[in-house]
Scaffold this motif. Structure first.
Motif, short mmCIF file in Angstrom:
data_model
loop_
_atom_site.label_atom_id
_atom_site.label_comp_id
_atom_site.label_asym_id
_atom_site.label_seq_id
_atom_site.Cartn_x
_atom_site.Cartn_y
_atom_site.Cartn_z
N ARG A 1 -17.85 -57.39 -13.22
CA ARG A 1 -19.09 -56.67 -13.54
C ARG A 1 -18.93 -55.97 -14.89
NH1 ARG A 1 -21.53 -52.14 -9.57
NH2 ARG A 1 -22.49 -53.94 -8.55
N PRO A 2 -19.75 -56.29 -15.86
CA PRO A 2 -19.63 -55.64 -17.17
C PRO A 2 -20.12 -54.20 -17.09
CG PRO A 2 -21.53 -57.08 -17.16
CD PRO A 2 -20.82 -57.30 -15.86
N TYR A 3 -19.52 -53.35 -17.93
CA TYR A 3 -20.04 -51.99 -18.00
C TYR A 3 -20.34 -51.60 -19.44
CZ TYR A 3 -15.37 -49.92 -19.16
OH TYR A 3 -14.17 -49.58 -19.74
N ILE A 4 -21.35 -50.77 -19.56
CA ILE A 4 -21.76 -50.19 -20.83
C ILE A 4 -21.07 -48.84 -20.95
CG2 ILE A 4 -23.71 -49.30 -22.16
CD1 ILE A 4 -25.46 -51.31 -20.48
N ALA A 5 -20.41 -48.60 -22.07
CA ALA A 5 -19.71 -47.35 -22.29
C ALA A 5 -20.56 -46.39 -23.12
CB ALA A 5 -18.38 -47.60 -22.99
N PHE A 6 -20.58 -45.14 -22.71
CA PHE A 6 -21.21 -44.05 -23.47
C PHE A 6 -20.18 -42.93 -23.55
CE2 PHE A 6 -23.05 -39.84 -23.41
CZ PHE A 6 -24.10 -39.88 -24.31
N ALA A 7 -19.99 -42.34 -24.73
CA ALA A 7 -19.05 -41.23 -24.88
C ALA A 7 -19.68 -40.16 -25.75
CB ALA A 7 -17.75 -41.71 -25.51
N ALA B 1 -17.33 -41.37 -31.91
CA ALA B 1 -17.17 -42.25 -30.74
C ALA B 1 -17.58 -43.68 -31.07
CB ALA B 1 -18.00 -41.71 -29.57
N THR B 2 -18.62 -43.82 -31.87
CA THR B 2 -19.05 -45.15 -32.29
C THR B 2 -17.96 -45.85 -33.09
OG1 THR B 2 -21.37 -44.47 -32.31
CG2 THR B 2 -20.79 -46.42 -33.60
N LEU B 3 -17.35 -45.13 -34.03
CA LEU B 3 -16.27 -45.71 -34.82
C LEU B 3 -15.08 -46.07 -33.94
CD1 LEU B 3 -15.13 -46.51 -37.58
CD2 LEU B 3 -14.38 -44.13 -37.88
#
Length: 363
Positions: free
Chosen positions: A179-185, A270-272
Motif C-alpha cells: 500500500r503506497p503512502y503519501i508523506a507530509f512533514a 522538508a520538501t528538499l
C-alpha cells in the motif's frame, strides 16, 4: 581576511524553522573557517509571557551587547511577529554599536504580516530592510517583494540545507503489492494545507485508491484526528509525531511521494529533504516551491486552497509508479545540483566577504 559573524536566531529548545537552519550552519563550521569566516550564535527567547519579555530586556539584551562586541557582522534570522520585534531591537543595538548587519528573512508570510500591521510596524520593517548592509531571503518570490526597498543593492537568495538527507542513500520505490503512502512533514496547521490534503486523500479513497497518508510533525494531533474522521479517512491517516535522524529519512524513503500543500511557504526544508531521498513532490505554486520543484519534471505544483487539483496531482503519481520514480530521480538530481550544502555555504561566504570588503574601503 578573517570575518567574525554572529548568527542571531531562536534557541532555548525551539524546533524546526529557523532553529533548523542555524543547526545546519553550525554543522558547516569547518567549511566556513577554511574560507576565513568564523561564526558564533546568539539565541533569542520567545515572548510567550511577561516573564519572557522581562528576560529578553534584562538578560538577553545585555548578553547580546557583549556577544556583538566580538563580531564584525551581525546576521539576523527573521520571521514575523515576535521574531521580527526581537530582532529589530537587537538590530538597533547593532547600529548604535557601528556593526555591519544582515537581514535574513525566512518567513513566507511576512508580506501579509507587513500589510496587516499598523503604520509603526511597517516603518520599523522598512527601516530594518533598508538600513541592513545585506538582505538575504530563501526564495525568489520573497526576494522580488523585498527588492522594492533595496534600490541599489541586490536581495540575495540563499536556499536552506538538508544535510542528513543530502548524505542519505535514496531507497528503492515501494513494491507494487504494498500500500503506497503519501508523506507530509511539518507543523499540523491549516496554513500547511493539511485540511486540503485530507480532502484530496478522501477523494482518492472514494475513487478506489488504496493509499495512506502519514504525517510527521507536531501540533494538535487530537484535533486533526477528529478532522480526518470527519472526512472519513481516520483509518487512512497515521500520525508519526516529530521525527529526527534516521527515522525521518526512513519516513521519506518509504513514501510513494511527498506532499506539502502549503498556503504560504518560505523555502520548504522538508520538501528538499524528500527530494534528496529521491521522492517526487506535490506542492503549491508559491514561495520556495517555485525554486525547488520543476512542475511536471520533479513533481507537480497546484494552486493553494484547491483540494480538487491537489487530488488530481496525487492521482497521477499514485496511479503511475514509474512516473513517480522518474520524477523522484529528477528531484534528486536538482537537489544535488542546486542545493548541496557546500554550494549554499559558498554563497554565504561570498555575501560575508562582500560586506567585509565594503567595510575596509570606508573611512
Amino acid at each position: 581576511m578573517n570575518v567574525h559573524i554572529l548568527q542571531v536566531g531562536p534557541g532555548h529548545g525551539q524546533k524546526g524553522g529557523i532553529a533548523s537552519v542555524l543547526s545546519q550552519l553550525a554543522a558547516q563550521r569547518n567549511q566556513f573557517e577554511r574560507a576565513g569566516i568564523f561564526i558564533s550564535f546568539f539565541e533569542t527567547r520567545a515572548f510567550r509571557s511577561i516573564g519572557g519579555l522581562l528576560a529578553f530586556g534584562l538578560i538577553d539584551v545585555p548578553c547580546f551587547v557583549r556577544a556583538a562586541s566580538r563580531a564584525d557582522v551581525v546576521h539576523f534570522h527573521v520571521s514575523e511577529r515576535g521574531s521580527f520585534y526581537r530582532k529589530f531591537v537587537l538590530f538597533l543595538v547593532s547600529l548604535l554599536s557601528g556593526k555591519r548587519t544582515v537581514f535574513h528573512l525566512h518567513s513566507g508570510n511576512f508580506e501579509r504580516f507587513f500589510n496587516r500591521s499598523d503604520w509603526l510596524t511597517r516603518q520599523l520593517a522598512e527601516t530594518f530592510i533598508r538600513k541592513a548592509d545585506c538582505v538575504i531571503t530563501v526564495s525568489t518570490p520573497i526576494a522580488r517583494w523585498l527588492q522594492r526597498w533595496r534600490h541599489t543593492d541586490k536581495v540575495h537568495v540563499l536556499g536552506n540545507m538538508a544535510l542528513d538527507a543530502e548524505h542519505s542513500v535514496p531507497a528503492p520505490p515501494l513494491l507494487v503489492n504494498q500500500r503506497p503512502y503519501i508523506a507530509f512533514a511539518g507543523r499540523l496547521s491549516e496554513a500547511k494545507g493539511l485540511d486540503d490534503l485530507f480532502r484530496a486523500v478522501a477523494d482518492l479513497t472514494r475513487k478506489g485508491r488504496d493509499i495512506e497518508l502519514r504525517i510527521a510533525g507536531t501540533g494538535d494531533t487530537q484535533r486533526w484526528k477528529r478532522i480526518a474522521a470527519a472526512h472519513g479517512i481516520a483509518d487512512r491517516v497515521i500520525f508519526e509525531g516529530w521525527l529526527n535522524g534516521n527515522a525521518k529519512l526512513a519516513f521519506y524513503s518509504g513514501a510513494h511521494l511527498f506532499c506539502m500543500p502549503s498556503h504560504f511557504e518560505s523555502f520548504g526544508i522538508a520538501t528538499l529533504e524528500a527530494m534528496f531521498c529521491g521522492r517526487p513532490v506535490v506542492g503549491t505554486r508559491l514561495g520556495g516551491f517555485l525554486d525547488l520543484v520543476e512542475d511536471g519534471v520533479s513533481g507537480y505544483l497546484v494552486d493553494a486552497h484547491n483540494p480538487q487539483a491537489l487530488a488530481e496531482a496525487l492521482r497521477k503519481l499514485v496511479d503511475d509508479p514509474e512516473r513517480a520514480l522518474h520524477m523522484g530521480c529528477a528531484g534528486l538530481t536538482r537537489a544535488q545540483t542546486c542545493f548541496r550544502a557546500s554550494l549554499i555555504v559558498d554563497r554565504y561566504v561570498q555575501c560575508y566577504q562582500n560586506i567585509a570588503a565594503r567595510g575596509v574601503g570606508e573611512p
